[in-house]
Design a protein around this motif. Structure first.
Motif, PDB file in Angstrom:
ATOM      1  N   ASP A 129       0.864  -1.183   0.000  1.00 18.25           N
ATOM      2  CA  ASP A 129       0.000   0.000   0.000  1.00 18.25           C
ATOM      3  C   ASP A 129       0.899   1.231   0.000  1.00 18.25           C
ATOM      4  N   MET A 130       1.010   1.850  -1.165  1.00 17.07           N
ATOM      5  CA  MET A 130       1.896   3.005  -1.332  1.00 17.07           C
ATOM      6  C   MET A 130       1.091   4.273  -1.610  1.00 17.07           C
ATOM      7  N   SER A 131      -0.141   4.306  -1.129  1.00 12.12           N
ATOM      8  CA  SER A 131      -1.030   5.425  -1.416  1.00 12.12           C
ATOM      9  C   SER A 131      -0.538   6.750  -0.829  1.00 12.12           C
ATOM     10  N   VAL A 132       0.332   6.711   0.152  1.00 12.70           N
ATOM     11  CA  VAL A 132       0.838   7.928   0.784  1.00 12.70           C
ATOM     12  C   VAL A 132       1.901   8.634  -0.073  1.00 12.70           C
ATOM     13  N   LEU A 133       2.476   7.932  -1.048  1.00  8.75           N
ATOM     14  CA  LEU A 133       3.544   8.520  -1.851  1.00  8.75           C
ATOM     15  C   LEU A 133       3.052   9.692  -2.702  1.00  8.75           C
ATOM     16  N   THR A 134       3.884  10.715  -2.768  1.00  8.84           N
ATOM     17  CA  THR A 134       3.579  11.883  -3.587  1.00  8.84           C
ATOM     18  C   THR A 134       4.015  11.623  -5.036  1.00  8.84           C
ATOM     19  N   ARG A 135       3.646  12.513  -5.915  1.00  9.66           N
ATOM     20  CA  ARG A 135       4.089  12.383  -7.324  1.00  9.66           C
ATOM     21  C   ARG A 135       5.607  12.389  -7.416  1.00  9.66           C
ATOM     22  N   GLY A 136       6.243  13.231  -6.628  1.00  5.50           N
ATOM     23  CA  GLY A 136       7.701  13.301  -6.640  1.00  5.50           C
ATOM     24  C   GLY A 136       8.335  11.989  -6.197  1.00  5.50           C
ATOM     25  N   GLU A 137       7.766  11.362  -5.193  1.00  2.00           N
ATOM     26  CA  GLU A 137       8.295  10.073  -4.732  1.00  2.00           C
ATOM     27  C   GLU A 137       8.090   8.999  -5.800  1.00  2.00           C
ATOM     28  N   TRP A 138       6.923   9.003  -6.434  1.00  2.00           N
ATOM     29  CA  TRP A 138       6.689   8.044  -7.520  1.00  2.00           C
ATOM     30  C   TRP A 138       7.680   8.260  -8.661  1.00  2.00           C
ATOM     31  N   ARG A 139       8.001   9.516  -8.926  1.00  2.00           N
ATOM     32  CA  ARG A 139       8.982   9.829  -9.975  1.00  2.00           C
ATOM     33  C   ARG A 139      10.329   9.200  -9.626  1.00  2.00           C
ATOM     34  N   GLN A 140      10.724   9.279  -8.358  1.00  2.00           N
ATOM     35  CA  GLN A 140      11.986   8.681  -7.920  1.00  2.00           C
ATOM     36  C   GLN A 140      11.945   7.157  -8.066  1.00  2.00           C
ATOM     37  N   VAL A 141      10.839   6.541  -7.680  1.00  2.00           N
ATOM     38  CA  VAL A 141      10.688   5.087  -7.796  1.00  2.00           C
ATOM     39  C   VAL A 141      10.890   4.669  -9.248  1.00  2.00           C
ATOM     40  N   ARG A 142      10.250   5.373 -10.162  1.00  2.00           N
ATOM     41  CA  ARG A 142      10.384   5.041 -11.593  1.00  2.00           C
ATOM     42  C   ARG A 142      11.787   5.359 -12.112  1.00  2.00           C
ATOM     43  N   SER A 143      12.320   6.497 -11.700  1.00  2.00           N
ATOM     44  CA  SER A 143      13.635   6.919 -12.173  1.00  2.00           C
ATOM     45  C   SER A 143      14.729   5.935 -11.764  1.00  2.00           C
ATOM     46  N   TYR A 144      14.645   5.418 -10.543  1.00  2.00           N
ATOM     47  CA  TYR A 144      15.644   4.478 -10.045  1.00  2.00           C
ATOM     48  C   TYR A 144      15.279   3.026 -10.338  1.00  2.00           C
ATOM     49  N   ASP A 145      14.173   2.845 -11.058  1.00  2.00           N
ATOM     50  CA  ASP A 145      13.728   1.509 -11.487  1.00  2.00           C
ATOM     51  C   ASP A 145      13.589   0.550 -10.297  1.00  2.00           C
ATOM     52  N   ILE A 146      12.882   1.027  -9.273  1.00  2.00           N
ATOM     53  CA  ILE A 146      12.674   0.252  -8.053  1.00  2.00           C
ATOM     54  C   ILE A 146      11.476  -0.664  -8.240  1.00  2.00           C
ATOM     55  N   HIS A 147      11.655  -1.941  -7.879  1.00  2.00           N
ATOM     56  CA  HIS A 147      10.578  -2.922  -8.037  1.00  2.00           C
ATOM     57  C   HIS A 147      10.154  -3.568  -6.725  1.00  2.00           C
ATOM     58  N   GLY A 148      10.959  -3.401  -5.660  1.00  2.00           N
ATOM     59  CA  GLY A 148      10.655  -4.040  -4.386  1.00  2.00           C
ATOM     60  C   GLY A 148      10.615  -3.044  -3.247  1.00  2.00           C
ATOM     61  N   LEU A 149       9.975  -3.438  -2.159  1.00  2.00           N
ATOM     62  CA  LEU A 149       9.814  -2.568  -0.997  1.00  2.00           C
ATOM     63  C   LEU A 149      11.148  -2.087  -0.443  1.00  2.00           C
ATOM     64  N   GLY A 150      12.144  -2.957  -0.349  1.00  2.00           N
ATOM     65  CA  GLY A 150      13.433  -2.571   0.220  1.00  2.00           C
ATOM     66  C   GLY A 150      14.084  -1.414  -0.511  1.00  2.00           C
ATOM     67  N   GLY A 151      13.916  -1.355  -1.821  1.00  2.00           N
ATOM     68  CA  GLY A 151      14.471  -0.264  -2.606  1.00  2.00           C
ATOM     69  C   GLY A 151      13.802   1.072  -2.304  1.00  2.00           C
ATOM     70  N   VAL A 152      12.551   1.030  -1.884  1.00  2.00           N
ATOM     71  CA  VAL A 152      11.832   2.249  -1.502  1.00  2.00           C
ATOM     72  C   VAL A 152      12.277   2.711  -0.125  1.00  2.00           C
ATOM     73  N   LEU A 153      12.503   1.783   0.774  1.00  2.00           N
ATOM     74  CA  LEU A 153      12.837   2.135   2.156  1.00  2.00           C
ATOM     75  C   LEU A 153      14.305   2.495   2.373  1.00  2.00           C
ATOM     76  N   PHE A 154      15.212   1.744   1.757  1.00  2.00           N
ATOM     77  CA  PHE A 154      16.646   1.916   2.006  1.00  2.00           C
ATOM     78  C   PHE A 154      17.306   2.487   0.749  1.00  2.00           C
ATOM     79  N   ASN A 155      17.157   3.806   0.595  1.00  2.00           N
ATOM     80  CA  ASN A 155      17.595   4.464  -0.641  1.00  2.00           C
ATOM     81  C   ASN A 155      18.489   5.653  -0.343  1.00  2.00           C
ATOM     82  N   ALA A 156      19.002   6.236  -1.417  1.00  2.00           N
ATOM     83  CA  ALA A 156      19.815   7.459  -1.333  1.00  2.00           C
ATOM     84  C   ALA A 156      19.434   8.371  -2.485  1.00  2.00           C
ATOM     85  N   TRP A 157      18.140   8.506  -2.704  1.00  2.00           N
ATOM     86  CA  TRP A 157      17.645   9.380  -3.769  1.00  2.00           C
ATOM     87  C   TRP A 157      17.832  10.826  -3.367  1.00  2.00           C
ATOM     88  N   ASP A 158      17.967  11.682  -4.361  1.00  2.00           N
ATOM     89  CA  ASP A 158      17.989  13.120  -4.046  1.00  2.00           C
ATOM     90  C   ASP A 158      17.183  13.888  -5.038  1.00  2.00           C
TER      91      ASP A 158
END
Length: 158
Positions: A129-158
């Motif tokens: 359930d990722m309904s809390v994510l903003t558009r900017g966060e979704w952009r980061q998920v797509r940009s970094y090609d994240i497919h699993g929960l761990g990549g969302v939680l333990f990241n170094a996006w800027d």
């Protein structure tokens, strides 16, 4: 604090490390509590604590090592939520490089942390359930090609 493996994981605000100033600051995990849990876990493992590295922007997590016998575990502690995970190597961010928690990981739950296992951390985002994510966060998920929960939680996006 155990994570129910059958319940859907719901991301709270701040899970990605991003925040909007209008929403106020993100919570912070108490470093002293993490350190105390880490030393207790090392004792339970008949090991010792190695290097501890406090998170720096943009990383969302602190790291520490626990040496057990001839092996080493990297302990990841989310900076904003009381989540702990394990990895084999220290990295700036993680996607699916997580380990199954060692037997002594239960020690962290005694200090109020949720120990996240490899199955949950590598779970596809479709089951989260990722309904809390903003558009900017979704952009980061797509940009970094994240497919699993761990990549969302333990990241170094800027």
């Amino acid at each position: 604090m155990a994570v129910d493996k059958d319940a859907a994981f719901v991301l709270p605000r701040g899970a990605t490390g991003f925040f909007r100033p209008k929403d106020g600051p993100l919570p912070e995990v108490d470093q002293r509590t993490f350190r105390a849990a880490l030393y207790e876990a090392a004792r339970a493992a008949d090991g010792h604590v190695g290097e501890m590295v406090q998170r720096t922007y943009p990383r969302t997590f602190h790291t520490a090592t626990v040496h057990v016998g001839t092996g080493e575990f990297v302990v990841l502690c989310h900076a904003h939520h009381p989540w702990v995970a394990f990895a084999q190597q220290r990295r700036e961010w993680y996607t699916d490089e997580f380990l199954t928690p060692p037997p002594w990981a239960h020690t962290f739950t005694d200090f109020g942390f949720a120990v996240l296992d490899r199955a949950l951390l590598t779970a596809p985002l479709a089951g989260i359930d990722m309904s809390v994510l903003t558009r900017g966060e979704w952009r980061q998920v797509r940009s970094y090609d994240i497919h699993g929960l761990g990549g969302v939680l333990f990241n170094a996006w800027d």
